[in-house]
Design a protein around this motif. Structure first.
Motif, short mmCIF file in Angstrom:
data_model
loop_
_atom_site.label_atom_id
_atom_site.label_comp_id
_atom_site.label_asym_id
_atom_site.label_seq_id
_atom_site.Cartn_x
_atom_site.Cartn_y
_atom_site.Cartn_z
N VAL A 1 69.67 19.27 41.37
CA VAL A 1 69.93 18.83 40.00
C VAL A 1 70.16 17.32 39.92
CG1 VAL A 1 70.81 21.07 39.31
CG2 VAL A 1 72.40 19.32 40.11
N GLU A 2 70.34 16.67 41.08
CA GLU A 2 70.50 15.21 41.08
C GLU A 2 69.21 14.49 41.46
OE1 GLU A 2 73.80 14.30 43.59
OE2 GLU A 2 75.30 15.06 42.16
N LEU A 3 68.10 15.21 41.49
CA LEU A 3 66.82 14.54 41.71
C LEU A 3 66.56 13.54 40.59
CD1 LEU A 3 64.68 17.61 42.87
CD2 LEU A 3 65.33 15.63 44.28
N PRO A 4 65.82 12.47 40.85
CA PRO A 4 65.73 11.36 39.89
C PRO A 4 65.23 11.72 38.51
CG PRO A 4 64.89 10.68 42.05
CD PRO A 4 65.16 12.15 42.14
N THR A 5 64.33 12.69 38.37
CA THR A 5 63.72 12.95 37.06
C THR A 5 64.31 14.16 36.36
OG1 THR A 5 61.93 14.32 37.95
CG2 THR A 5 61.55 11.93 37.85
N VAL A 6 65.39 14.74 36.87
CA VAL A 6 65.99 15.92 36.25
C VAL A 6 66.68 15.54 34.95
CG1 VAL A 6 67.79 17.68 36.49
CG2 VAL A 6 66.25 17.20 38.41
N ARG B 1 64.95 39.92 41.99
CA ARG B 1 63.71 39.39 42.51
C ARG B 1 62.83 39.01 41.33
NH1 ARG B 1 59.07 42.64 43.55
NH2 ARG B 1 57.41 41.42 44.53
N THR B 2 62.21 37.83 41.38
CA THR B 2 61.40 37.34 40.28
C THR B 2 60.02 38.00 40.32
OG1 THR B 2 62.55 35.22 40.33
CG2 THR B 2 60.43 35.31 39.18
N VAL B 3 59.70 38.70 39.23
CA VAL B 3 58.37 39.30 39.10
C VAL B 3 57.67 38.83 37.83
CG1 VAL B 3 58.97 41.36 40.44
CG2 VAL B 3 59.30 41.36 37.96
N ASP B 4 58.43 38.23 36.90
CA ASP B 4 57.88 37.72 35.65
C ASP B 4 58.87 36.71 35.08
OD1 ASP B 4 59.97 39.22 34.53
OD2 ASP B 4 58.66 40.91 34.09
N VAL B 5 58.57 36.20 33.88
CA VAL B 5 59.42 35.15 33.31
C VAL B 5 60.81 35.67 32.95
CG1 VAL B 5 58.73 35.48 30.90
CG2 VAL B 5 59.35 33.19 31.72
N GLN B 6 60.95 36.98 32.72
CA GLN B 6 62.25 37.54 32.38
C GLN B 6 63.18 37.62 33.58
OE1 GLN B 6 62.29 40.62 29.05
NE2 GLN B 6 60.39 41.13 30.09
N THR B 7 62.62 37.55 34.78
CA THR B 7 63.44 37.66 35.98
C THR B 7 63.53 36.33 36.73
OG1 THR B 7 61.48 38.58 37.08
CG2 THR B 7 63.13 40.13 36.30
N ASP B 8 63.30 35.21 36.04
CA ASP B 8 63.57 33.90 36.63
C ASP B 8 65.01 33.84 37.13
OD1 ASP B 8 61.06 33.03 35.96
OD2 ASP B 8 61.70 31.82 34.25
N ALA B 9 65.24 33.01 38.15
CA ALA B 9 66.61 32.77 38.62
C ALA B 9 67.28 31.62 37.87
CB ALA B 9 66.59 32.47 40.11
N GLY B 10 66.51 30.87 37.08
CA GLY B 10 67.04 29.74 36.34
C GLY B 10 65.92 28.76 36.06
N TRP B 11 66.27 27.53 35.68
CA TRP B 11 65.25 26.52 35.41
C TRP B 11 65.80 25.13 35.66
CZ3 TRP B 11 67.61 23.79 31.59
CH2 TRP B 11 68.36 24.48 30.64
N ILE B 12 64.85 24.22 35.92
CA ILE B 12 65.16 22.79 36.05
C ILE B 12 64.14 22.03 35.23
CG2 ILE B 12 65.34 20.81 37.62
CD1 ILE B 12 66.16 22.70 39.83
N LEU B 13 64.59 21.08 34.43
CA LEU B 13 63.71 20.28 33.56
C LEU B 13 63.50 18.91 34.18
CD1 LEU B 13 65.40 21.06 30.11
CD2 LEU B 13 63.69 22.42 31.36
N LEU B 14 62.24 18.49 34.26
CA LEU B 14 61.90 17.18 34.82
C LEU B 14 61.17 16.35 33.77
CD1 LEU B 14 60.40 18.38 38.25
CD2 LEU B 14 62.79 17.82 37.73
N ALA B 15 61.49 15.06 33.69
CA ALA B 15 60.79 14.14 32.79
C ALA B 15 60.92 12.73 33.32
CB ALA B 15 61.37 14.22 31.36
N GLY B 16 59.81 11.96 33.21
CA GLY B 16 59.83 10.58 33.67
C GLY B 16 58.47 10.15 34.18
N ASP B 17 58.46 9.21 35.09
CA ASP B 17 57.21 8.78 35.70
C ASP B 17 56.52 9.98 36.34
OD1 ASP B 17 55.45 6.53 36.96
OD2 ASP B 17 56.06 7.82 38.65
N LYS B 18 55.21 10.14 36.08
CA LYS B 18 54.52 11.34 36.51
C LYS B 18 54.55 11.53 38.02
CE LYS B 18 50.30 14.02 35.88
NZ LYS B 18 50.34 14.54 37.26
N ASP C 1 59.40 15.41 42.64
CA ASP C 1 60.60 16.24 42.49
C ASP C 1 60.23 17.72 42.39
OD1 ASP C 1 62.17 14.02 42.60
OD2 ASP C 1 62.62 13.94 40.46
N TYR C 2 59.10 18.02 41.75
CA TYR C 2 58.65 19.41 41.67
C TYR C 2 58.35 19.95 43.08
CZ TYR C 2 55.75 23.44 40.38
OH TYR C 2 55.21 24.70 40.24
N ALA C 3 57.70 19.16 43.89
CA ALA C 3 57.40 19.57 45.26
C ALA C 3 58.69 19.82 46.04
CB ALA C 3 56.55 18.51 45.95
#
Length: 487
Positions: free
Chosen positions: A411-416, A432-449, A455-457
């Protein structure tokens, strides 16, 4: 179409205790916002802090009074979950009661209809769209859509597109195993098919099948189950699988003019037979040419009669990039936490543009602002990027330990610009994640592509180490354990 209209009409009465004697609560803009009150909007099923609730705040900021209601379906769902329905003033009125209910609501607020014209009725949820269209139509909202299941019933949608001469998906509504086998033979036994409910959300009940036997098994599993937004799956939709790159296109419409406010490219991956298309991320497309995809969405919205309000449309661009075929149209907002990314990369969000689009005025200044913002997106040459990263749990079970240090690093990655994890305590169950309803959470990234991509990698490399489970099940864990925490 007639059957679907009748089913929706019956659903309006399920779990509904509201009458013309149960006025809703009308909320005026705050005085310190200092706007002139220009009208009122009804928002159905506004439950999410960053979607419907945020939209209510944006409306009031712009001088629009608001009414918040639950659809009949969501009210019944709340009653089933908690043992009691919401208060009657929070439930949409039954068919036939709408005008008296609205008069009572205005009277309770000591307001007159000519002072507070109804501008629009919109829904956050898929289940509430039919309710919103009904109320907007009966009450004569300034910006409304003709009530029609064509946009939300997937079989009706593709038949409408085909009749309009637009790209559509080969399909059949199947009532028997013989119907399924016959359709598989029609499209070719070598082709994959998708078995799904004709009405559904979030990939619920969707199965990708390699063989007719798999398709029949998926059909039998789905047939007779309860259908999202009411009714049962007495017939099951089977479609030829569309192949290519999938996109999501977010739009705002006003009086039949459609403006694209964001395009997202999906990264979906196969994690198993029961998890054929798991979301890993939705990438905001800023630099790439998406004209073909955008034109196909605009044509589909016009063909299906959508004239006002937001949509979130999923579309597949074929592998040879010659055909862009609609997957589904959702006449509501993008149902993810997109606002921080849109604000950072595009300068405006779908919520803000939707509020601006329903403001009245002879000179339509607000709508011209929407046009300018959406045109600026098309002309953008900035090297910005954004991603909604879906956290994937490859195994399910009881959490023995949660790696807080690893989570902190992510969560402290530069573009979070935002993050949430649904399970982070020992003893809790992670699904166990099998679809979008069973995600474990999310992280939002924005900035220099380039930085966003890096950061996604990193997240992909690190997310598997977040959980240590008490029992690592050899079959990959159950997809039925645990539940998402309320957002």
């Amino acid at each position: 179409l007639a059957e679907e209209r009748a089913l929706e009409a019956r659903a309006f009465f399920e779990g509904n205790t509201a009458t013309q004697e149960t006025p809703a609560n009308l909320v005026l803009p705050r005085e310190d916002d200092d706007p002139a009150v220009v009208g009122v909007a009804i928002v159905v099923d506004a439950t999410c802090a960053y979607l419907g609730v945020a939209f209510l705040r944006e409306l009031r900021r712009r001088g629009v009074a608001t009414v918040s209601l639950f659809s009949e379906y969501l009210a019944a769902t709340i009653e089933a979950a908690y043992g009691a329905p919401p208060p009657p003033e929070l439930i949409a009125p039954r068919p036939g009661c709408e005008r008296d209910w609205w008069a009572a609501t205005l009277s309770a607020a000591e307001a007159r209809e000519e002072e507070l014209p109804l501008l629009a009725v919109l829904s956050e949820s898929d289940a509430g769209i039919a309710t919103a269209e009904r109320l907007g139509d009966v009450l004569g909202a300034r910006f409304r859509n003709e009530p029609s299941p064509r946009r939300r019933h997937k079989w009706l949608l593709h038949e409408t597109l085909r009749d309009a001469g637009l790209a559509s998906c080969p399909q059949r509504l199947c009532a028997s195993a013989e119907d399924v086998t016959s359709f598989c033979a029609e499209v070719g036994f070598h082709k994959e098919v998708v078995v799904k409910p004709a009405r559904g959300v979030a990939s619920d009940g969707v199965r990708v099948c390699d063989t007719p036997a798999e398709a029949v098994a998926a059909f039998e599993q789905l047939r007779g189950t309860h259908r999202y937004a009411g009714g049962d799956n007495d017939r099951v939709l089977v479609q030829e699988r569309l192949r290519g790159q999938e996109f999501a296109v977010d739009t705002i419409s006003r009086d039949g003019e459609h403006r694209v406010c964001a395009v997202w490219r999906y990264d979906k991956r196969r994690l198993g037979a029961d998890a054929p298309r798991v979301y890993f991320c939705s990438e905001l497309v800023v630099q790439d040419d998406t004209d073909q995809v955008e034109r196909a969405v605009v044509d589909a919205l016009s063909a299906t009669g959508h004239r006002n309000g937001p949509t979130h449309t999923e579309i597949m661009l074929s592998e040879d990039e010659k055909t862009a075929a609609i997957v589904e149209i959702n006449a509501r907002f993008h149902n993810q936490c997109f606002p921080p990314i849109s604000a950072a990369c595009l300068g405006a969000t779908q919520l803000e543009l939707a509020a601006a689009a329903l403001l009245p005025g002879d000179d339509d200044d607000a709508w011209h602002d929407v046009i300018e913002v959406t045109e600026r997106r098309r002309r953008s040459s900035t090297n910005t990027g954004g991603r909604i990263v879906h956290l994937v749990a490859r195994r399910g079970g009881r959490v023995k330990a949660f790696d807080e240090e690893r989570w902190r690093r992510l969560v402290e990655l530069p573009t979070v610009v935002g993050a949430d994890i649904y399970v982070d305590e020992p003893g809790e169950e992670v699904r166990r994640t099998v679809d979008v309803q069973t995600d474990a959470g999310w992280i939002l990234l924005a900035g220099d592509k380039a930085a966003v991509d890096a950061d996604y990698a990193t997240i992909l490399d690190e997310q598997d180490g977040l959980y240590e489970l008490e029992e690592e099940e050899e079959n990959g864990g159950s997809s039925e354990t645990g539940a998402k925490r309320s957002e």
